[in-house]
Design a protein around this motif. Structure first.
Motif, short mmCIF file in Angstrom:
data_model
loop_
_atom_site.label_atom_id
_atom_site.label_comp_id
_atom_site.label_asym_id
_atom_site.label_seq_id
_atom_site.Cartn_x
_atom_site.Cartn_y
_atom_site.Cartn_z
N THR A 30 0.70 -1.10 -0.02
CA THR A 30 -0.01 -0.21 -0.18
C THR A 30 0.84 1.24 -0.13
OG1 THR A 30 -1.75 -1.07 1.33
CG2 THR A 30 -1.98 1.01 1.00
N ALA A 31 1.83 1.19 0.70
CA ALA A 31 2.88 2.18 0.78
C ALA A 31 3.54 2.69 -0.56
CB ALA A 31 4.02 2.09 1.98
N PHE A 32 3.89 1.68 -1.21
CA PHE A 32 4.34 1.70 -2.56
C PHE A 32 3.62 2.42 -3.37
CE2 PHE A 32 5.02 0.14 -6.77
CZ PHE A 32 6.08 0.96 -7.20
N VAL A 33 2.28 2.00 -3.50
CA VAL A 33 1.36 2.47 -4.41
C VAL A 33 1.23 3.92 -4.05
CG1 VAL A 33 -1.09 2.42 -5.07
CG2 VAL A 33 0.21 0.26 -4.94
N PHE A 34 0.96 4.39 -2.65
CA PHE A 34 0.69 5.68 -2.52
C PHE A 34 1.74 6.72 -2.74
CE2 PHE A 34 -2.91 4.27 -0.10
CZ PHE A 34 -3.87 5.33 -0.16
N ILE A 35 3.18 6.26 -2.40
CA ILE A 35 4.39 6.96 -2.56
C ILE A 35 4.57 7.26 -4.27
CG2 ILE A 35 6.83 6.65 -2.59
CD1 ILE A 35 6.68 5.52 0.07
N PHE A 36 4.23 6.01 -5.03
CA PHE A 36 4.48 6.04 -6.40
C PHE A 36 3.32 7.19 -6.92
CE2 PHE A 36 3.47 4.61 -10.72
CZ PHE A 36 4.79 4.96 -11.67
N CYS A 122 -8.05 8.70 -15.37
CA CYS A 122 -8.08 9.39 -14.34
C CYS A 122 -7.00 10.03 -13.92
CB CYS A 122 -8.54 8.22 -12.94
SG CYS A 122 -7.30 7.12 -12.63
N GLY A 123 -5.91 9.48 -14.26
CA GLY A 123 -4.63 10.40 -14.25
C GLY A 123 -3.95 9.95 -12.80
N CYS A 124 -4.25 8.74 -12.09
CA CYS A 124 -3.84 8.34 -10.99
C CYS A 124 -2.51 8.23 -10.66
CB CYS A 124 -4.75 7.26 -10.46
SG CYS A 124 -4.45 5.74 -11.30
N PHE A 125 -1.77 7.91 -11.78
CA PHE A 125 -0.10 7.90 -11.92
C PHE A 125 0.31 8.93 -12.96
CE2 PHE A 125 -1.36 3.14 -10.76
CZ PHE A 125 -1.09 3.54 -9.36
N ASP A 127 1.19 10.65 -15.97
CA ASP A 127 1.78 10.40 -17.33
C ASP A 127 2.81 9.36 -17.29
OD1 ASP A 127 -0.06 12.27 -18.97
OD2 ASP A 127 1.55 13.68 -18.49
N ALA A 128 3.09 9.22 -16.05
CA ALA A 128 4.05 7.81 -15.75
C ALA A 128 3.55 6.44 -16.24
CB ALA A 128 4.70 7.98 -14.52
N TYR A 129 2.37 6.29 -15.80
CA TYR A 129 1.86 5.11 -16.35
C TYR A 129 0.45 5.19 -16.44
CZ TYR A 129 0.96 -0.09 -15.60
OH TYR A 129 0.56 -1.18 -15.89
N VAL A 130 -0.29 5.01 -17.43
CA VAL A 130 -1.49 5.49 -17.84
C VAL A 130 -2.30 3.91 -17.76
CG1 VAL A 130 -3.26 6.23 -19.63
CG2 VAL A 130 -1.14 7.40 -19.18
N ILE A 131 -3.49 3.84 -16.95
CA ILE A 131 -4.38 2.71 -17.11
C ILE A 131 -5.69 3.16 -17.33
CG2 ILE A 131 -2.79 1.15 -15.47
CD1 ILE A 131 -4.50 1.92 -13.43
N SER A 132 -6.50 1.84 -17.68
CA SER A 132 -7.92 2.24 -17.96
C SER A 132 -8.78 2.78 -16.86
CB SER A 132 -8.59 0.95 -18.87
OG SER A 132 -8.54 0.14 -17.85
N ASP A 192 10.48 14.12 -17.08
CA ASP A 192 9.44 14.41 -18.18
C ASP A 192 8.94 13.09 -18.83
OD1 ASP A 192 7.84 15.37 -20.12
OD2 ASP A 192 9.55 16.77 -21.00
N PHE A 193 7.80 12.71 -18.49
CA PHE A 193 6.94 11.30 -18.92
C PHE A 193 6.15 11.67 -20.26
CE2 PHE A 193 7.23 10.95 -14.32
CZ PHE A 193 7.90 9.94 -14.15
N ARG A 194 6.17 12.90 -20.86
CA ARG A 194 5.54 13.15 -22.04
C ARG A 194 6.45 12.66 -23.25
NH1 ARG A 194 5.28 18.90 -20.70
NH2 ARG A 194 7.33 18.41 -19.61
#
Length: 428
Positions: A30-36, A122-125, A127-132, A192-194
């Motif tokens: 959980t910590a990893f997901v929140f930190i990332f 949703c932009g939860c991550f 532009d680093a990692y886009v998921i549906s 820069d993830f773009r």
């Protein structure tokens, strides 16, 4: 009997040993997901701000822009802080409860996004990692279950930083994440993830095939769309307003680098303007209505400096013909002004205005206009080399990160000193 800060929170019941180890695993995942999640959004606060504005527009809400910006800074920092607290065991009760409360808000929000699809992602991550959107929802279902578990069992796991030193970890974390956000907001994202990162070509020859567009014209309050081969006669009162990309390319343009296109009214002039071998400065304005007229003196001075050093300079803006005409009247620019889609401009560089320097079509540096140190480009001590305005964002990030991780490492080592002393006495 006295217990150390590491041992007094471990359940003495041997039947609960599996709970302790399961809690450790859940807590660190959980910590990893929140930190990332917090970090990649904090790295690019402009991108997070744009996504938040998309949310607010989809909900029909209008909030003071400065308040939205402050909220974005707080949200990114809060998410990162919770992750660090979970990873190190700081404020174990409070952090686990706050993570659960946050997921109570995020879970129904992402369900709404998945069902109604108001934004592409949703932009939860970032532009680093886009998921549906549906993947985001199911990810949050798992996180909700994890935070619920931690709210009940986190007390069984030891903290890596003793409570007496946790306030230092709080201050260090706040300074680190706020510094990352401030650098990304004032300068450019430190990572820069773009698609158009430094060192990449601004355009590809294969990308210069003109995409399909519908052109929007207005007359007497009536707005109508026209195809490229059926444009109306402006002498009849039609006025060009905007354009929008159609076809399969429009659906995939956000997920792939389809090339940066600029327009002279309704003509795509990308190939003629951006593919020459000359060095070039691009002035970008994704929202002309939000650019202060007080910046014109600096922009015009930048143009004079560019001409003095044999560097082309053009502007790519997103604005209506009326806004462009008003800008020309007020700033009296000598540089040519072209139009581009606001989304493409925002993807290219952050800031309003932003400045990009290209060398033979390769992006060499990006900056917001206000972050360029030279107050007057025509001063006698103004730099003559364009690369002198470049900033090493990776080095800045590394310095921030090394300093922050060193502080956390020292706090953890200091927290283990009592245990080391005890082991040393037992050894002797």
């Amino acid at each position: 009997m006295q217990y150390s800060h590491l041992s007094r929170y471990v359940s003495p019941d041997p039947h609960n040993r599996w709970i302790k180890w399961a809690t450790w695993l859940i807590r660190e995942v959980t910590a990893f997901v929140f930190i990332f999640s917090g970090f990649v959004k904090a790295i690019d606060p402009w991108g997070t701000l744009y996504k938040t504005e998309d949310y607010l527009a989809a909900m029909g809400l209008s909030i003071w822009p400065n308040l939205v910006t402050v909220g974005v800074f707080i949200l990114c920092g809060f998410e990162f802080f919770i992750g660090v607290c979970l990873a190190t065991g700081c404020f174990r009760k409070g952090s686990s409860i706050l993570s659960f409360i946050l997921m109570c808000f995020m879970l129904p929000l992402t369900l709404w996004i998945a069902v109604f699809d108001p934004v592409p992602d949703c932009g939860c991550f970032g532009d680093a990692y886009v998921i549906s959107n549906w993947a985001t929802f199911w990810k949050n279902v798992v996180l909700f279950a994890f935070t619920l578990w931690l709210a009940r069992y986190n007390r069984y796991c030891a903290c890596l930083i003793t409570p007496a030193l946790q306030w230092i970890a709080f201050i260090a974390t706040a300074l680190f994440i706020f510094g990352i956000e401030l650098a990304g907001y004032i300068y450019q994202p430190l990572i820069d993830f773009r698609p158009y990162h430094v060192g990449s070509p601004l355009t590809e020859q294969s990308d210069l095939q003109e995409p399909e567009y519908m052109f929007i014209y207005a007359r007497n309050g009536e707005t109508k769309e026209f195809a490229i081969d059926n444009l109306p006669d402006e002498s009849e009162g039609w006025e060009f307003v905007d354009r929008k990309e159609i076809g399969a390319g429009a659906e995939s343009s956000e997920d792939s680098n389809s090339g940066f296109h600029i327009w002279d009214e309704n003509e795509d002039v990308t190939a003629e303007i951006l593919t020459s071998d000359k060095d070039r400065i691009l002035l970008l304005m994704p929202d002309m209505g939000d650019v202060s007229i007080s910046t014109t003196w600096k922009i015009n001075s930048l143009y004079d400096w560019a001409m003095k050093h044999d560097i082309d300079m053009i502007a790519a803006v997103a604005g209506s013909p009326a806004e462009i005409a008003n800008w020309k009247d007020l700033s009296m620019p000598e540089y040519p002004i072209y139009t581009a889609d606001d989304t493409a401009i925002k993807e290219l560089a952050r800031g309003n205005p932003a400045v990009i320097f290209t060398e033979k079509g390769i992006v060499r540096w990006k900056s917001s206009l206000r972050a360029i140190n030279t107050a007057d480009f025509m001063a006698h001590d103004a730099a003559a080399e364009p690369m002198s305005f470049a900033r090493d964002n990776h080095r800045l990030l590394l310095n921030f990160s090394y300093l922050y991780l060193s502080v956390l490492a020292l706090l953890i080592m200091a927290s283990f000193i009592p245990q080391l002393k005890k082991l040393f006495r037992l050894w002797r």
